[in-house]
Design an enzyme around this catalytic site. Structure first.
Site, PDB file in Angstrom:
ATOM      1  CG  HIS A 207       8.229 -18.707   9.921  1.00 34.03           C
ATOM      2  ND1 HIS A 207       9.396 -19.126  10.504  1.00 34.03           N
ATOM      3  CD2 HIS A 207       8.590 -17.851   8.935  1.00 34.03           C
ATOM      4  CE1 HIS A 207      10.414 -18.534   9.884  1.00 34.03           C
ATOM      5  NE2 HIS A 207       9.951 -17.764   8.935  1.00 34.03           N
TER       6      HIS A 207
ATOM      7  NE  ARG B 256       5.260 -15.349   2.783  1.00 35.23           N
ATOM      8  CZ  ARG B 256       6.366 -15.103   3.484  1.00 35.23           C
ATOM      9  NH1 ARG B 256       7.502 -14.864   2.868  1.00 35.23           N
ATOM     10  NH2 ARG B 256       6.333 -15.106   4.794  1.00 35.23           N
TER      11      ARG B 256
ATOM     12  NE  ARG C 275       9.748 -19.011   5.522  1.00 34.22           N
ATOM     13  CZ  ARG C 275       9.548 -17.703   5.502  1.00 34.22           C
ATOM     14  NH1 ARG C 275       8.332 -17.226   5.362  1.00 34.22           N
ATOM     15  NH2 ARG C 275      10.561 -16.881   5.627  1.00 34.22           N
TER      16      ARG C 275
ATOM     17  N   GLY D 109       0.812  -1.219   0.000  1.00 30.33           N
ATOM     18  CA  GLY D 109       0.000   0.000   0.000  1.00 30.33           C
ATOM     19  C   GLY D 109       0.843   1.266   0.000  1.00 30.33           C
TER      20      GLY D 109
ATOM     21  CB  SER E   9      15.241 -14.104  10.471  1.00 29.64           C
ATOM     22  OG  SER E   9      15.602 -14.414   9.151  1.00 29.64           O
TER      23      SER E   9
ATOM     24  CD  GLU F   8      -0.003 -11.669   4.919  1.00 31.21           C
ATOM     25  OE1 GLU F   8       0.623 -10.702   5.377  1.00 31.21           O
ATOM     26  OE2 GLU F   8      -0.295 -12.676   5.592  1.00 31.21           O
TER      27      GLU F   8
END
Lengths: 665, 245
Positions: free
Chosen positions: A284, A458, A349, A63, A302, A448
């Site tokens: 994740h 993803r 993942r 955005g 991360s 997203e």
């Protein structure tokens, strides 16, 4: 197998409608499509652009960058966010990096390989044409960000450095320590503020979108609540862009920011925008494990840590409560390296998450017991510290190590970190065509909030890439074609559709404040989250999903009868804000379960127990399910009735890539 | 642990505020400070009292939304954001005061929520590099020496939470501005607008009602991201150079 899979097709929970025939991708070879589309998109004369109004909801990577770019082009942009500043959008929390096919390492990377890895990583459930375009514009993103002053990591020669991420064997990820999302978002935010100063963009902070205005079948504006004064405002425009992020908070505990919600997307869905693949949730693998009942959110570490950290659990259950440093090498199971020798700790993942769950289910998890289980595996840097030295490890991952130490009270330089999978990102979202236009003309969806680029899973460092690709390069080109059809019929605030949209917002607000029941908003949210995680999380079954739908319906009925929202409508009222969002999550949750139920195959992060290979890997059924499930809302009363959704299928056509069963072994 | 909280309550910007006392019991040391406030809010809601308004979003120390004066210190006793402050930093039976950021340029909206829009307006005044989408040169065309890149990154870590302002006896935003100016001045891309940027940002800073810097150093002490005070020296150096030219 096929018999069980086909048993009881709909349970009467949904009906099937017309398939989606056309995604509007241009004809011709895939490498030419984007060039063709840009050329064919009509132009808008600069003098006419300032007469055109575009509303953009959300100020994250998608955005913020779209607002800045459309502002530069000369359109009149109104930008909305619920945070106190555009700089706080949740993209800021992304840690690891952003992919781009620059091939700076000369290790065999290319646009085609990035495209291929992404489609494969998404388990062949993404739309090929969109993914190719994403790979194609990826290199421009890095140029743009560097020019804005984004301080990416550099080597001693002054050139940009790269690292690798899960699911790929090349180093194509650009990063700024563990704060890449922050740096990219600040870049987009600064570009946006530059346009505010130039007068092309007006920002509305602490404003929440609560309804879309659709007139004559086109999106023509939004209804928002000023979160400070409580005033309900109408904003009209020639086109509306939703870049409002993902809905992972339906699970209550997730890595999303507290305010991340589905309301903008869900309101649009209720007004006719299809919701595609809502059950595709990314779990994740590298989060800090849950420590207790009080927890409000989960913190991600991360995925880049898997470059140097080795994941293991004890071979023997008896060792699980020992100090990990006392467990000798021969008693450790480096299970990812064992099962997937070629990718090792860098498997995608969904695979890393599922294997972590499996070893914990076997009773070999580590860390404190939560319920009857230990839910954690070690992420060990001892080898890396010995090989590279503590200083080099700290240079690469220092802020993540500090964060871990602060949250857990343990020193990860001395004791291996503990990690466990958690809800992170959603691949599902509003359906869009090649132009990022939803099924409501004039309503575009970016980042997203749309469904298109990641399929059923993803790959790491792809979310930032998609957000900025959509916002800087894709949407500004495609929306131009739509805006070139303007001027549209003028709409004023007293148009019946506008008045009705305002009234529905008003009556929902009044109803929420009038219930004055016994239970807090949060208690409903927590309960919904538990149902979703248990039955629509990492593993799903037909039986579990049917049970979840029952539970959610009961909870929703109780919500509208028994929630307690204090305070007034005409002031800052955070309970009221949350109540509206949880009301929408309670509807979305059911649709997610219906979507998960109808998809009787395992793909990506969506593991159906009824569909697995002999060695427990996910088993896809391309002959039956190689399609996007796009759900149409059939209304209801707006106070918790879902109606019976209609399923529209968009066949996934793979021409540039051959569908294959995934293997990372 | 059991705690006594003295919390600033203020129904709105034009209302008088006051400190109110609350007790919380059975607080686990693994909770974050904000999770402790969530529990208090659930209790208030159950009693029919309106919950306390406070800002938070990511709860992992990066969005910069949260920020409370905790017992007189911005973000409390540890060098971190309020959302990453854990209750193990407090002791059983402690009396803790909780107030919003205090600065004329950050008016209170409600309870512990303040308006930090002045920061956005300072960025609008020049805290960016002017480059239109699509007109960027190849990313490796301008190499950046690693020490410069590292210093730019260090300064760019600012999360815009406002702790520096809240901690400063003059309510100055020089650390916030110094961080942005240093980030952009260290990079080759930031050079063309270097002079104009610093002059315009300082003007806006003063216009917003932030105070002047008198080198107290409380800002960098309070900064959860450890932005060092020397970014203010860079800011002053750039400002002097710009005014000379």
């Amino acid at each position: 197998m096929t018999d069980t899979i086909n048993a009881g097709i709909t349970h009467g929970l949904y009906t099937e409608g017309e398939p989606i025939a056309d995604t509007k991708a241009p004809a011709g070879p895939i490498a030419q499509m984007w060039t063709t589309r840009r050329f064919e998109a009509a132009l808008v004369n600069p003098a006419n652009r300032r007469k055109l109004d575009v509303i953009i909801v959300g100020t994250g990577l998608a955005g913020g960058s779209a607002a800045a770019t459309l502002g530069e082009a000369g359109y009149n942009v109104k930008s909305f966010c619920f945070q106190d500043s555009p700089r706080r959008a949740h993209s800021i929390a992304a840690q690891g990096g952003i992919n781009a096919a620059k091939n700076y390492k000369e290790d065999g990377d290319s646009v085609y390989r990035l495209f291929y890895d992404t489609v494969k990583g998404g388990d062949y459930r993404s739309r090929e044409t969109n993914v190719y375009r994403l790979a194609e514009v990826s290199a421009n993103i890095i140029d743009q960000c560097v020019a804005q002053g984004v301080p990416f990591a550099r080597d001693y020669g002054g050139l940009l450095d790269n690292r690798s991420f899960g699911g790929v064997q090349v180093s194509r990820t650009f990063y700024a320590r563990g704060q890449t999302g922050q740096q990219l978002l600040i870049g987009a935010y600064q570009a946006l503020e530059r346009q505010v100063a130039a007068g092309t963009v007006t920002t509305y902070t602490r404003h929440e979108m609560l309804e879309v205005v659709v007139v004559d079948g086109r999106a023509r504006g939004i209804i928002v609540r000023d979160l400070v004064t409580g005033e309900i405002e109408t904003h009209l425009a020639d086109a509306v862009v939703l870049a409002s992020g993902g809905y992972g908070n339906v699970f209550f505990l997730s890595t999303n920011a507290m305010g991340s919600n589905v309301t903008a997307s869900w309101r649009a869905h209720r007004k006719g925008a299809y919701m595609a693949n809502p059950c595709y949730t990314q779990i994740h693998p590298t989060c800090i494990p849950v420590s207790g009942e009080h927890q409000s959110k989960l913190t991600l570490m991360s995925e880049s840590l898997r470059n140097d950290g080795r994941i293991w659990v004890p071979k023997n259950r008896e060792d699980c409560d020992k100090d990990p440093r006392d467990i000798p090498e021969e008693d450790r199971d480096y299970y990812l390296e064992r099962i997937y020798p070629s990718y090792g700790n860098l498997v995608p993942r969904d695979i890393a998450s599922r294997q972590a769950k499996n070893v914990c289910d076997e009773g070999r998890g580590v860390g404190p017991k939560v319920g009857d289980f230990r839910r954690g595996v070690y992420l060990d840097f001892a080898d890396a510290i010995e090989r590279l030295g503590q200083e080099a490890v700290s240079e690469k991952y220092g802020n993540l190590f500090d964060m871990y130490a602060r949250i857990t009270g343990e020193d990860p330089y001395k004791v291996p970190m503990r990690i466990y999978p958690a809800v992170h990102y959603v691949m599902g979202g509003l359906w869009v065509d090649y132009d990022l236009q939803s099924s409501i003309p004039g309503l575009f969806v970016a980042g997203e909030a749309n469904f298109s680029d990641h399929g059923a899973n993803r790959l790491g460092a792809s979310a930032l890439m998609q957000g900025l690709a959509d916002g800087y390069f894709v949407l500004p080109n495609t929306i131009r074609d739509y805006l070139a059809k303007a001027p549209f019929e003028p709409v004023t605030a007293d148009h019946p559709e506008v008045v009705a949209a305002r009234q529905s917002v008003q009556s929902r607000t009044e109803r929420l404040l009038a219930i004055n029941g016994e239970r807090s908003v949060d208690s409903f949210h927590r309960e919904l989250g538990q149902v979703m995680w248990e039955y629509c999380g990492m593993e799903r079954s037909e039986e579990g999903l049917l049970k979840a739908i029952d539970l959610i319906r009961g909870l929703r009925e109780e919500f509208w009868r028994n929630v307690r929202v204090l305070g007034a409508a005409d002031t800052l009222n955070q309970s009221l804000e949350r109540a509206g969002r949880v009301a929408d999550f309670l509807e979305l949750g059911e649709l997610m379960c219906i979507d998960a139920l109808h998809r009787r195959e395992s793909c990506g992060g969506h593991f159906r127990v009824e569909s697995q290979t002999e060695d427990g890997e996910a088993l896809r059924h391309d002959d039956e399910y190689a399609y996007v499930a796009a759900w149409e809302s059939t209304g209801g009363d707006g106070f918790g009735e879902l109606g019976t959704p209609v399923l529209h299928k968009e066949d996934l056509v793979y021409e540039a890539i051959q569908l294959k069963q995934r293997s990372y072994k | 642990m059991n705690l006594t909280l003295k919390i600033w309550r203020q129904p709105g910007p034009r209302h008088q505020g006051s400190m109110q006392t609350y007790k919380v019991t059975d607080i686990s040391e693994d909770m974050s400070f904000l999770e402790m406030l969530d529990i208090l809010n659930e209790q208030l809601n159950a009693k029919g009292e309106e919950p306390i308004a406070f800002d938070s979003d990511c709860r992992e120390g990066i969005c910069g939304s949260c920020g409370l004066m905790i017992s007189g210190k911005a973000h409390g006793p540890e060098k971190t954001t309020t959302c990453q402050l854990h209750m193990r930093s407090f002791t059983d039976g402690e009396v803790i005061t909780v107030e919003p950021w205090r600065a004329n340029a950050f008016p209170v909206i409600k309870d512990l929520v303040v308006d930090r829009g002045a920061f956005d307006r300072i960025i609008q005044a020049g805290g960016y590099i002017s480059v239109n989408t699509g007109s960027a040169p190849e990313a490796n065309a301008a190499p950046v020496p690693k020490p410069h890149a590292d210093r730019a990154f260090m300064a760019a870590e600012c999360i815009g939470c406002g702790a520096c302002v809240a901690a400063c006896p003059n309510a100055s935003a020089m650390l916030f501005m110094g961080a942005k100016v240093t980030h952009l001045s260290e990079l080759p891309q930031g050079q063309p607008e270097r002079d104009a940027r610093v002059v315009s940002m300082v003007d806006q800073h003063d216009h917003e009602g932030f105070g002047g810097c008198t080198n107290v150093g409380a800002c960098s002490q309070a900064c959860p991201k450890g932005i060092p005070q020397d970014v203010i020296s860079t800011l002053n150096k750039d400002l002097r150079a710009a005014l000379r030219r």
